[in-house]
Design a protein around this motif. Structure first.
Motif, short mmCIF file in Angstrom:
data_model
loop_
_atom_site.label_atom_id
_atom_site.label_comp_id
_atom_site.label_asym_id
_atom_site.label_seq_id
_atom_site.Cartn_x
_atom_site.Cartn_y
_atom_site.Cartn_z
N LEU A 118 -45.88 19.43 -55.69
CA LEU A 118 -46.07 20.39 -54.61
C LEU A 118 -46.55 19.70 -53.34
CD1 LEU A 118 -47.64 23.42 -56.52
CD2 LEU A 118 -45.36 23.25 -55.52
N GLY A 119 -47.43 18.69 -53.50
CA GLY A 119 -47.85 17.92 -52.33
C GLY A 119 -46.68 17.18 -51.70
N GLY A 120 -45.80 16.63 -52.55
CA GLY A 120 -44.62 15.97 -52.03
C GLY A 120 -43.68 16.92 -51.32
N ALA A 121 -43.59 18.15 -51.83
CA ALA A 121 -42.74 19.14 -51.17
C ALA A 121 -43.26 19.44 -49.77
CB ALA A 121 -42.69 20.42 -52.00
N GLY A 122 -44.60 19.55 -49.64
CA GLY A 122 -45.16 19.79 -48.31
C GLY A 122 -44.86 18.66 -47.35
N THR A 123 -44.95 17.43 -47.85
CA THR A 123 -44.64 16.27 -47.00
C THR A 123 -43.17 16.28 -46.58
OG1 THR A 123 -46.33 14.96 -48.12
CG2 THR A 123 -44.63 13.76 -46.91
N GLN A 124 -42.27 16.61 -47.51
CA GLN A 124 -40.85 16.62 -47.17
C GLN A 124 -40.53 17.71 -46.16
OE1 GLN A 124 -38.31 16.57 -50.66
NE2 GLN A 124 -39.72 15.20 -51.72
N ILE A 125 -41.20 18.85 -46.27
CA ILE A 125 -40.97 19.92 -45.31
C ILE A 125 -41.48 19.51 -43.93
CG2 ILE A 125 -41.65 22.27 -44.68
CD1 ILE A 125 -41.61 22.93 -47.66
N ASP A 126 -42.66 18.87 -43.89
CA ASP A 126 -43.22 18.42 -42.62
C ASP A 126 -42.33 17.39 -41.95
OD1 ASP A 126 -45.37 20.08 -42.82
OD2 ASP A 126 -46.70 18.57 -43.68
N ALA A 127 -41.75 16.50 -42.78
CA ALA A 127 -41.02 15.37 -42.22
C ALA A 127 -39.52 15.59 -42.15
CB ALA A 127 -41.30 14.10 -43.05
N GLY A 128 -39.02 16.66 -42.76
CA GLY A 128 -37.58 16.85 -42.84
C GLY A 128 -37.06 17.87 -41.85
N ILE A 129 -35.76 17.87 -41.70
CA ILE A 129 -35.09 18.88 -40.88
C ILE A 129 -34.08 19.58 -41.77
CG2 ILE A 129 -35.40 17.77 -38.65
CD1 ILE A 129 -32.64 16.58 -38.93
N PRO A 130 -33.93 20.88 -41.59
CA PRO A 130 -33.00 21.62 -42.45
C PRO A 130 -31.57 21.14 -42.24
CG PRO A 130 -34.46 23.10 -41.23
CD PRO A 130 -34.61 21.76 -40.62
N PRO A 131 -30.76 21.10 -43.29
CA PRO A 131 -31.16 21.39 -44.67
C PRO A 131 -31.79 20.17 -45.34
CG PRO A 131 -28.81 20.98 -44.59
CD PRO A 131 -29.28 20.91 -43.16
N VAL A 132 -32.90 20.38 -46.05
CA VAL A 132 -33.58 19.29 -46.73
C VAL A 132 -32.89 19.03 -48.06
CG1 VAL A 132 -35.80 19.78 -45.66
CG2 VAL A 132 -35.21 20.90 -47.80
N ALA A 133 -33.03 17.80 -48.56
CA ALA A 133 -32.41 17.44 -49.83
C ALA A 133 -33.05 18.22 -50.97
CB ALA A 133 -32.56 15.93 -50.07
N ALA A 134 -32.25 18.54 -51.99
CA ALA A 134 -32.74 19.30 -53.14
C ALA A 134 -33.42 18.34 -54.12
CB ALA A 134 -31.59 20.03 -53.82
N THR A 135 -34.56 17.80 -53.72
CA THR A 135 -35.33 16.90 -54.55
C THR A 135 -36.10 17.69 -55.60
OG1 THR A 135 -37.22 17.05 -53.05
CG2 THR A 135 -35.60 15.31 -52.61
N PRO A 136 -36.64 17.03 -56.64
CA PRO A 136 -37.45 17.77 -57.62
C PRO A 136 -38.62 18.51 -56.96
CG PRO A 136 -36.90 15.60 -58.47
CD PRO A 136 -36.40 15.63 -57.05
N GLU A 137 -39.20 17.92 -55.92
CA GLU A 137 -40.30 18.60 -55.24
C GLU A 137 -39.83 19.91 -54.61
OE1 GLU A 137 -41.14 14.19 -55.24
OE2 GLU A 137 -39.42 15.48 -54.88
N ILE A 138 -38.70 19.87 -53.91
CA ILE A 138 -38.18 21.07 -53.27
C ILE A 138 -37.72 22.08 -54.31
CG2 ILE A 138 -36.38 21.97 -51.76
CD1 ILE A 138 -38.60 20.49 -50.28
N LEU A 139 -37.10 21.61 -55.40
CA LEU A 139 -36.64 22.52 -56.44
C LEU A 139 -37.81 23.22 -57.13
CD1 LEU A 139 -33.72 20.45 -58.01
CD2 LEU A 139 -33.56 22.42 -56.48
N LEU A 140 -38.91 22.51 -57.32
CA LEU A 140 -40.11 23.15 -57.88
C LEU A 140 -40.60 24.24 -56.94
CD1 LEU A 140 -42.50 23.48 -59.80
CD2 LEU A 140 -43.63 21.58 -58.60
N LEU A 141 -40.62 23.94 -55.64
CA LEU A 141 -41.05 24.94 -54.67
C LEU A 141 -40.12 26.15 -54.68
CD1 LEU A 141 -43.28 25.24 -52.54
CD2 LEU A 141 -41.68 24.36 -50.86
N VAL A 142 -38.82 25.91 -54.78
CA VAL A 142 -37.85 27.02 -54.85
C VAL A 142 -38.09 27.85 -56.11
CG1 VAL A 142 -35.41 27.55 -55.22
CG2 VAL A 142 -36.08 25.92 -53.45
N THR A 143 -38.28 27.17 -57.24
CA THR A 143 -38.51 27.89 -58.50
C THR A 143 -39.74 28.77 -58.43
OG1 THR A 143 -37.46 26.07 -59.73
CG2 THR A 143 -38.86 27.59 -60.98
#
Length: 760
Positions: A118-143
């Motif tokens: 979840l911490g990694g998902a926050g970092t990817q959201i802060d540093a990414g631009i849509p659409p972000v890659a479907a990494t395990p961090e982002i998929l956990l957040l989606v789930t």
């Protein structure tokens, strides 16, 4: 006359006035409607997450939470929400951790894994631009997000019986992509959201008799959404500056536009697959491609993008913002995939031919902009590329004629200003001070290094930490630090964001997302804005102007190298105040946070074990099957001993799950023929299975061990083809391959011969 006989009501003769029995299966309508509404409204998530892989995780979370709610609602309504929450936690643990108790119970180790993701998902959201890659961090957040939304919608629409109120959480999930995506959302997102809310209102047992009229109303609403969506798609943040007044409004941080430019910059640099953006023809001397400049430095926050100043249309000659010696060039830019408020420009533009209208040029800021994002096919640009000598810049003098905001260093941490003064102490003029600061980062004696792994941040505390402790970062940190330090020694400065010159080829220079960059522009009287790049790149992308090269050759611009003492200079400020040692505590605080999380979830784990027994029985076989596949796939991908056994065992399991068990006495070739025939495999899947069988035989009987990444692709091809035939609901809930059987076929024999073979 005898009294009338009273016949007691029966199932065949209901008591007069009692409501009719609901149709069979109607109890499933509420959970099904709530889940379907969530998936339809959440379809807009596709605008901010790459690919369609997220949809499977979202659907699984919705099904699990909705089904759990339906089961518990029949027991005790108040159990539905807690039970759904427990089921969601178990699902997240089973899918995204490898240390759950029995695979799904979240023990301390699993909670640590979830917290890290979840911490990694926050970092990817802060540093990414849509659409972000479907990494395990982002998929956990989606789930977790879709599961939590289903709990809310289910509670309002089913448990409480207020489906109209459930539109509020549905609006939330629809609004998240709107807030994150600068582009307008596609038309179908409006249609899906309208249909989802309509389904929620219709699919209730007490509304079935009103279904025809309700369907008509929903159909009209969906048609209206389709009309609005295809006509305007008026959803999203595109086309709207934050501050009122149009492009001519005043600048300032309160008029910032869209996402942070550094967020966009980092998002481009960290894309898993770089994308080509421009092809430039006619470029004789490589030059940085500037998208926008940052004038305002906000203490504790960093550099921000303000509204551009009133500009002039790009329909004629543009006033140059530099003077002195320069090379004039005209280039042709082909747009390969860039869409934004900004039209990137080279050097000091004197004319830009980009089309009939819509673009304006802020000469002082050096940026071309529009009121809404645009994607032009291409444009031509004439420009001046300043070429003053190092000596000319050393002797530059005169009044400062640019906005005083370019000198504003209000609120800058005193330690940063002191470092700037120490580094440039031996310099006799502004140009040499600028060179001293640049060489502090890029010179041969520099202690700084380049890394994209550094967490973003350009506020005062992060800046001090970067200059005194970390000394590692990417262009955001370097450009931010140098521009602040230049202002601290009275040199007007700004940060430029754009792209390096890209890669030269037969058809011109190609610029991609990999070339996203930030650098510094300093202003000198009589010459204007000059480029400096303090980022120590090692890929040859840095462009050093002639005056920088001259200064380095003359060794007149390297006072920082002559005084290594300034490197430890940050230590005195740390001794002088206890504020300097502050960077370590945040790192120490992270374990504390994790421990706190574990203690918070402790009681919940006990409750989960008691409340979610039924959910565990329903989900555990399927989750265990997924775990089997992940384990076998990993062994097969690694190659070597045991890889063939793991790959073949997975094929046998997949075949069994889809109705075709393979007898233990079958040889590898016989099993492959049986699977090919019974699953009707042809073309490439049949070839992949045949190749896999040959490699398995070669490994087991010929001692030819497969190499890394030679089996996993074949396994996935065959599994996908087998799964295309479908499977019963019972097989999905209780995969036959996880049920113990008398034998395990040839893979079992291989295990006996090969102790390192895959085990479940």
């Amino acid at each position: 006359m005898s009294a009338p006989t009273t016949i007691p009501p029966t199932a065949a003769t209901p008591a007069q006035g009692s409501p009719p029995a609901p149709p069979p299966g109607s109890a499933l309508l509420g959970p099904a409607a709530s889940g379907l509404a969530v998936l339809l409204a959440g379809s807009a998530t596709g605008a901010v997450v790459e690919g369609l892989g997220w949809l499977g995780y979202a659907a699984l979370a919705v099904v699990v939470t909705a089904a759990t709610g339906g089961l518990l609602l029949a027991v005790r309504p108040w159990l539905a929400a807690p039970g759904q929450l427990v089921a969601l936690v178990l699902l997240g643990t089973g899918l995204f951790t490898g240390s759950g108790v029995f695979g799904v119970l979240p023990g301390p180790a699993a909670l640590d894994e979830l917290a890290t993701l979840l911490g990694g998902a926050g970092t990817q959201i802060d540093a990414g631009i849509p659409p972000v890659a479907a990494t395990p961090e982002i998929l956990l957040l989606v789930t977790l997000g879709f599961g939590a939304l289903t709990i809310a919608v289910f509670g309002l629409a089913v448990t409480i019986g207020a489906p109209a109120a459930a539109g509020v959480p549905l609006l939330v999930v629809f609004a998240v992509p709107v807030a994150l995506q600068s582009d307008l959302l596609p038309w179908w997102s409006l249609v899906a959201a309208a249909a989802g809310f309509g389904v929620l209102l219709l699919l209730r047992p007490d509304r079935l008799r009103q279904a025809p009229a309700g369907v008509a109303v929903v159909a009209v609403a969906v048609a209206g959404a389709l009309l609005v969506g295809t006509a305007t798609t008026a959803v999203g943040t595109a086309g709207r500056f934050d501050a009122a007044g149009g492009a001519g409004a005043g600048g300032g941080a309160d008029g910032s536009i869209g996402l942070s430019p550094f967020t966009s910059l980092r998002g481009q640099l960290t894309r898993s697959e770089p994308r080509e953006l421009f092809r430039v023809r006619g470029m004789e001397n490589p030059s940085y491609l500037r998208a926008l400049t940052l004038q305002t430095y906000v203490p504790q926050e960093g550099w921000t993008a303000g509204r551009p100043r009133p500009g002039i249309p790009l329909t004629g000659p543009l006033p140059p913002s530099t003077t002195g010696p320069a090379t004039e060039q005209t280039v042709q830019v082909e747009n390969l995939g860039f869409r934004d408020y900004w039209l990137p420009v080279f050097g000091d533009p004197t004319a830009i031919d980009v089309g009939p209208d819509g673009w304006a040029y802020d000469a002082e800021g050096g940026i071309a902009y529009s009121e809404r994002p645009r994607e032009e096919d291409g444009w031509s640009q004439s420009m001046r590329l300043p070429e003053p000598s190092a000596e000319q810049l050393r002797t530059a003098s005169g009044p400062v004629t640019v906005d005083s905001a370019y000198l504003d260093a209000t609120g800058v941490d005193p330690r940063v200003a002191q470092i700037a003064r120490d580094v440039s102490a031996a310099a006799a003029n502004p140009f040499d001070r600028a060179m001293a600061i640049e060489n502090h980062f890029t010179g041969p004696d520099s202690l700084f290094s380049y890394s994209l792994a550094t967490a973003p941040g350009a506020g005062d505390d992060a800046l001090v930490d970067f200059l005194t402790v970390g000394r590692t970062g990417y262009c955001e940190q370097y450009a931010s630090a140098m521009a602040v330090m230049l202002r601290a020694v009275d040199i007007p400065a700004r940060v430029a964001v754009g792209f390096t010159a890209g890669t030269d080829g037969a058809d011109g220079r190609t610029i991609s997302t990999e070339n996203a960059h930030a650098w510094v522009e300093a202003w000198f009287p009589g010459y204007g804005w000059m480029t400096f790049d303090p980022t120590p790149l090692t890929d040859g992308q840095t462009i050093e102007p002639g005056y920088v090269q001259q200064a380095q050759e003359q060794d007149g611009g390297t006072p920082a190298q002559e005084q290594p003492a300034p490197e430890p200079a940050p230590a005195p400020p740390a001794d002088g105040g206890d504020a300097a040692p502050e960077p370590p505590p945040p790192a120490e605080a992270q374990p504390g946070t994790t421990a706190g999380t574990g203690s918070l979830w402790g009681p919940l784990i006990v409750v989960a074990a008691l409340v979610a027994g039924l959910v565990l029985l329903a989900l555990s076989p399927g989750l265990w099957r997924r775990r089997q596949y992940a384990r076998r796939a990993g062994i097969a991908r690694a190659g070597g001993t045991g890889a063939a056994a793991a790959a073949w065992e997975e094929i046998l399991a997949a075949s069994r799950d889809h109705g075709v068990p393979v007898p233990p006495e079958d040889t590898v070739r016989a099993a492959a023929a049986r699977i090919t025939d019974r699953h009707d495999l042809s073309g490439r899947p049949a070839e992949a299975l045949a190749e896999l069988a040959e490699r398995v035989e070669a490994s087991w009987y010929g001692g030819v061990l497969p190499g890394p990444e030679t089996l996993d692709g074949l396994v996935d091809e065959v599994r996908t083809a087998i799964a295309a035939g479908g499977a019963s609901l019972r097989s999905r809930m209780l995969p036959p391959s996880v049920v113990p059987s008398a034998g395990r076929g040839r893979a079992a024999e291989a295990d006996q011969a090969d102790p390192a073979a895959a085990r479940d």
